[in-house]
Scaffold this active site. Sequence first.
Site, PDB file in Angstrom:
ATOM      1  N   ASP A 113      31.446  50.297  48.858  1.00 53.07           N
ATOM      2  CA  ASP A 113      32.803  50.004  48.412  1.00 53.07           C
ATOM      3  C   ASP A 113      33.742  50.931  49.173  1.00 53.07           C
ATOM      4  O   ASP A 113      33.653  52.158  49.049  1.00 53.07           O
ATOM      5  CB  ASP A 113      32.887  50.270  46.900  1.00 53.07           C
ATOM      6  CG  ASP A 113      34.017  49.521  46.231  1.00 53.07           C
ATOM      7  OD1 ASP A 113      35.071  49.355  46.864  1.00 53.07           O
ATOM      8  OD2 ASP A 113      33.841  49.116  45.065  1.00 53.07           O
ATOM      9  N   ASP A 214      38.371  47.652  48.780  1.00 55.51           N
ATOM     10  CA  ASP A 214      39.226  47.778  47.600  1.00 55.51           C
ATOM     11  C   ASP A 214      40.688  47.470  47.944  1.00 55.51           C
ATOM     12  O   ASP A 214      41.198  47.934  48.972  1.00 55.51           O
ATOM     13  CB  ASP A 214      39.110  49.231  47.114  1.00 55.51           C
ATOM     14  CG  ASP A 214      39.715  49.457  45.752  1.00 55.51           C
ATOM     15  OD1 ASP A 214      39.221  48.856  44.784  1.00 55.51           O
ATOM     16  OD2 ASP A 214      40.689  50.245  45.662  1.00 55.51           O
ATOM     17  N   GLU A 256      39.079  42.773  48.586  1.00 50.42           N
ATOM     18  CA  GLU A 256      39.658  42.492  47.259  1.00 50.42           C
ATOM     19  C   GLU A 256      41.145  42.185  47.453  1.00 50.42           C
ATOM     20  O   GLU A 256      41.884  43.019  47.950  1.00 50.42           O
ATOM     21  CB  GLU A 256      39.484  43.703  46.334  1.00 50.42           C
ATOM     22  CG  GLU A 256      39.939  43.401  44.915  1.00 50.42           C
ATOM     23  CD  GLU A 256      40.238  44.650  44.090  1.00 50.42           C
ATOM     24  OE1 GLU A 256      40.156  44.594  42.865  1.00 50.42           O
ATOM     25  OE2 GLU A 256      40.581  45.688  44.687  1.00 50.42           O
ATOM     26  N   HIS A 330      33.690  45.161  37.429  1.00 54.29           N
ATOM     27  CA  HIS A 330      33.915  46.376  36.641  1.00 54.29           C
ATOM     28  C   HIS A 330      35.350  46.501  36.125  1.00 54.29           C
ATOM     29  O   HIS A 330      35.667  47.450  35.413  1.00 54.29           O
ATOM     30  CB  HIS A 330      33.559  47.593  37.495  1.00 54.29           C
ATOM     31  CG  HIS A 330      34.480  47.714  38.674  1.00 54.29           C
ATOM     32  ND1 HIS A 330      34.494  46.792  39.702  1.00 54.29           N
ATOM     33  CD2 HIS A 330      35.425  48.618  38.989  1.00 54.29           C
ATOM     34  CE1 HIS A 330      35.405  47.132  40.589  1.00 54.29           C
ATOM     35  NE2 HIS A 330      35.991  48.244  40.182  1.00 54.29           N
ATOM     36  N   ASP A 331      36.238  45.592  36.529  1.00 53.35           N
ATOM     37  CA  ASP A 331      37.628  45.625  36.061  1.00 53.35           C
ATOM     38  C   ASP A 331      37.916  44.532  35.040  1.00 53.35           C
ATOM     39  O   ASP A 331      39.016  44.475  34.500  1.00 53.35           O
ATOM     40  CB  ASP A 331      38.590  45.396  37.246  1.00 53.35           C
ATOM     41  CG  ASP A 331      38.590  46.520  38.262  1.00 53.35           C
ATOM     42  OD1 ASP A 331      38.288  47.668  37.884  1.00 53.35           O
ATOM     43  OD2 ASP A 331      38.892  46.248  39.439  1.00 53.35           O
TER      44      ASP A 331
HETATM   45  O1  TEU Z   1      41.253  47.296  41.528  1.00 52.45           O
HETATM   46  C1  TEU Z   1      42.492  46.791  41.910  1.00 52.45           C
HETATM   47  C2  TEU Z   1      43.401  46.557  40.863  1.00 52.45           C
HETATM   48  O2  TEU Z   1      44.510  46.159  41.145  1.00 52.45           O
HETATM   49  C3  TEU Z   1      42.947  46.826  39.482  1.00 52.45           C
HETATM   50  O3  TEU Z   1      43.365  48.089  39.129  1.00 52.45           O
HETATM   51  C4  TEU Z   1      43.491  45.852  38.615  1.00 52.45           C
HETATM   52  O4  TEU Z   1      44.884  45.847  38.705  1.00 52.45           O
HETATM   53  C5  TEU Z   1      43.142  46.128  37.203  1.00 52.45           C
HETATM   54  O5  TEU Z   1      41.849  46.559  37.082  1.00 52.45           O
HETATM   55  C6  TEU Z   1      43.235  44.901  36.428  1.00 52.45           C
HETATM   56  O6  TEU Z   1      44.263  45.097  35.564  1.00 52.45           O
HETATM   57  C7  TEU Z   1      40.581  48.121  42.410  1.00 52.45           C
HETATM   58  C8  TEU Z   1      39.304  48.597  41.773  1.00 52.45           C
HETATM   59  O7  TEU Z   1      38.458  47.509  41.559  1.00 52.45           O
HETATM   60  C9  TEU Z   1      39.650  49.337  40.529  1.00 52.45           C
HETATM   61  O8  TEU Z   1      38.515  49.736  39.809  1.00 52.45           O
HETATM   62  C10 TEU Z   1      40.462  50.555  40.940  1.00 52.45           C
HETATM   63  O9  TEU Z   1      40.896  51.234  39.800  1.00 52.45           O
HETATM   64  C11 TEU Z   1      41.675  50.165  41.771  1.00 52.45           C
HETATM   65  O10 TEU Z   1      41.356  49.233  42.795  1.00 52.45           O
HETATM   66  C12 TEU Z   1      42.261  51.379  42.467  1.00 52.45           C
HETATM   67  O11 TEU Z   1      41.418  51.815  43.474  1.00 52.45           O
END
Ligand code: TEU
Length: 555
Positions: A113, A214, A256, A330-331
């Site tokens: 990642d 990311d 992403e 994971h989000d």
């Molecule tokens: O996520 C991108 C992101 O925009 C997320 O924070 C998203 O907005 C949120 O989870 C949904 O509301 C990536 C990663 O997957 C996330 O874990 C990180 O926190 C983020 O980037 C920052 O690096």
Amino acid sequence: MCEQKKERPALMPASACNKWWQKAVVYQVYPRSFQDSSGDGIGDLRGIISRLDYLKTLGVDAIWLSPVYCSPQDDNGYDISDYRDIDPMFGTLEDMKQLIGEAKKRNIRIVMDLVLNHTSDEHRWFKEAKKGWDNPYHDYYVWRDGKEGVPPNDMKAAFGGSAWTWVPELSQYYFHQFSVKQPDLNWDNPKVRREIYDMILWWMALGVGGFRLDVIDQIAKVPDEKITANGPKLHEYIREMSRETFQKGDLITVGEAWGATPELAKLYSNPDGSEFSMVFQFQHMMLDQQEGREKWDLSPLPFVKLKKNLAGWQQALYGCGWNSLFWDNHDLPRIVSHWGNDGVYREKSAKMLATILHGMQGTPYIYQGEELGMTNADFESIDQFRDIETLNMYRERIEKGYDPEDVMCSVHAKSRDNARTPMQWDDSENAGFTTGTPWIGVNGNYKTINAASQVGRPDSVFSYYQKLIGLRKAYDIFADGYFELLMPEDPQIFVYTRTDEQTEMLVYANFYDKEADCPVLSDWADAQCLIANEDRAPKRTALHAYEAGILVRKR
Ligand code: TEU
């Protein structure tokens, strides 16, 4: 939003899908919650190594590892302080090399990642950058002059508060799209880009099989114009990065991109290989939030829109791009709790959701525990949550006077911690995840939902995923078939066909807990059933609650 096309284009030959990742299934590991080997309550690399045989049994081709680099863990590793070393919490670089090697022995590739939009504020570059305007690293980040208390503009950070943080020593603000501890890198600086490319090449030399990038659509920001996603130079930078790095290997790369549309995804996943293999786009996952508001502002899932949206993506990228397929990461909340049914129909609805997803064209991603039908966290109080986004939102909304019950309702539905509870391996203490105290609570349902009780049980969710993965390898049509949505306006049935030169396939599902009729099934009475979550006499067209399956026949 995209909708399905009227006419079927010329079908592409099976040979058009000849890249390894077009037939692959990727498994996402969230390392801190997967398997602890040291007893400190946090998952680690040696833990992952010890579970490789499980993943081999499942049948996946690659493991996407959420970040394991050195990090103060403000955002669970998405705040990197050293891209070329492993955080001691997860192990050592030697462990990482061993993981890559052990995975390779099992024909599994490791996908790293890459968090390239920002670093940790504890990264050496940022510490240097703060030393003075003339420091060689100052321009690695995004700074603006200003006056204390008067930020350059009103842009907000994703995890709450202003996107600008004041550094008194420099009399300047730095820009951060996420937490204050995640300063944005300045991609307009060619030195930054070179550092990043060299680091990527270094990981490639260690034998990794690919990268997940990311928030890649946010790297080319223009804060003075309040542009975050899709900045004017975005694709120029991505093409340069791809040319300097990824194209030198046979990798899977997935960006992403929350802001992706089908048109943009065609650039990102151009079959000429100039950018990435594919992107994660999130239109389908954002359909149940109130228009123009935050993800916490819930509204019911518009099912017909979901079908049409997915159909639109399938058709738009056919032959000129490539989709990633996912419900979970994971989000996101656990799909079985979110759009399935985590009560009496848990197993049935988990299989139904898997059928719809794995029947489509693209590369499927399985998030750890999804293959067991794991559910959202069962936490009762906000003190049990650990995620920075959840905790900041909770505090902000309570301060603004929201009703705490409503706020908790959003947390239960959407908190990222829903998917971050420890992997449920067996019914021993802490679900076999750790002998210590887990960093976040184990879901109380681990005695009934766990891997040990599912591996080898023919009717388990695990066995169903295993079978789906096997089918994608056995039948080309999963990779190359053209997608057409049937019964688009039906409020309960999700049914579509896939067609290639030799074969056609029908994927059918009842998305809800009430029986519904699927008349098109009567045209398929002679077809062979590849998989189903319930036996169905070929003549029966009424689908029971959450019933789903896949039929195939020669054309
Ligand atoms: O996520 C991108 C992101 O925009 C997320 O924070 C998203 O907005 C949120 O989870 C949904 O509301 C990536 C990663 O997957 C996330 O874990 C990180 O926190 C983020 O980037 C920052 O690096």
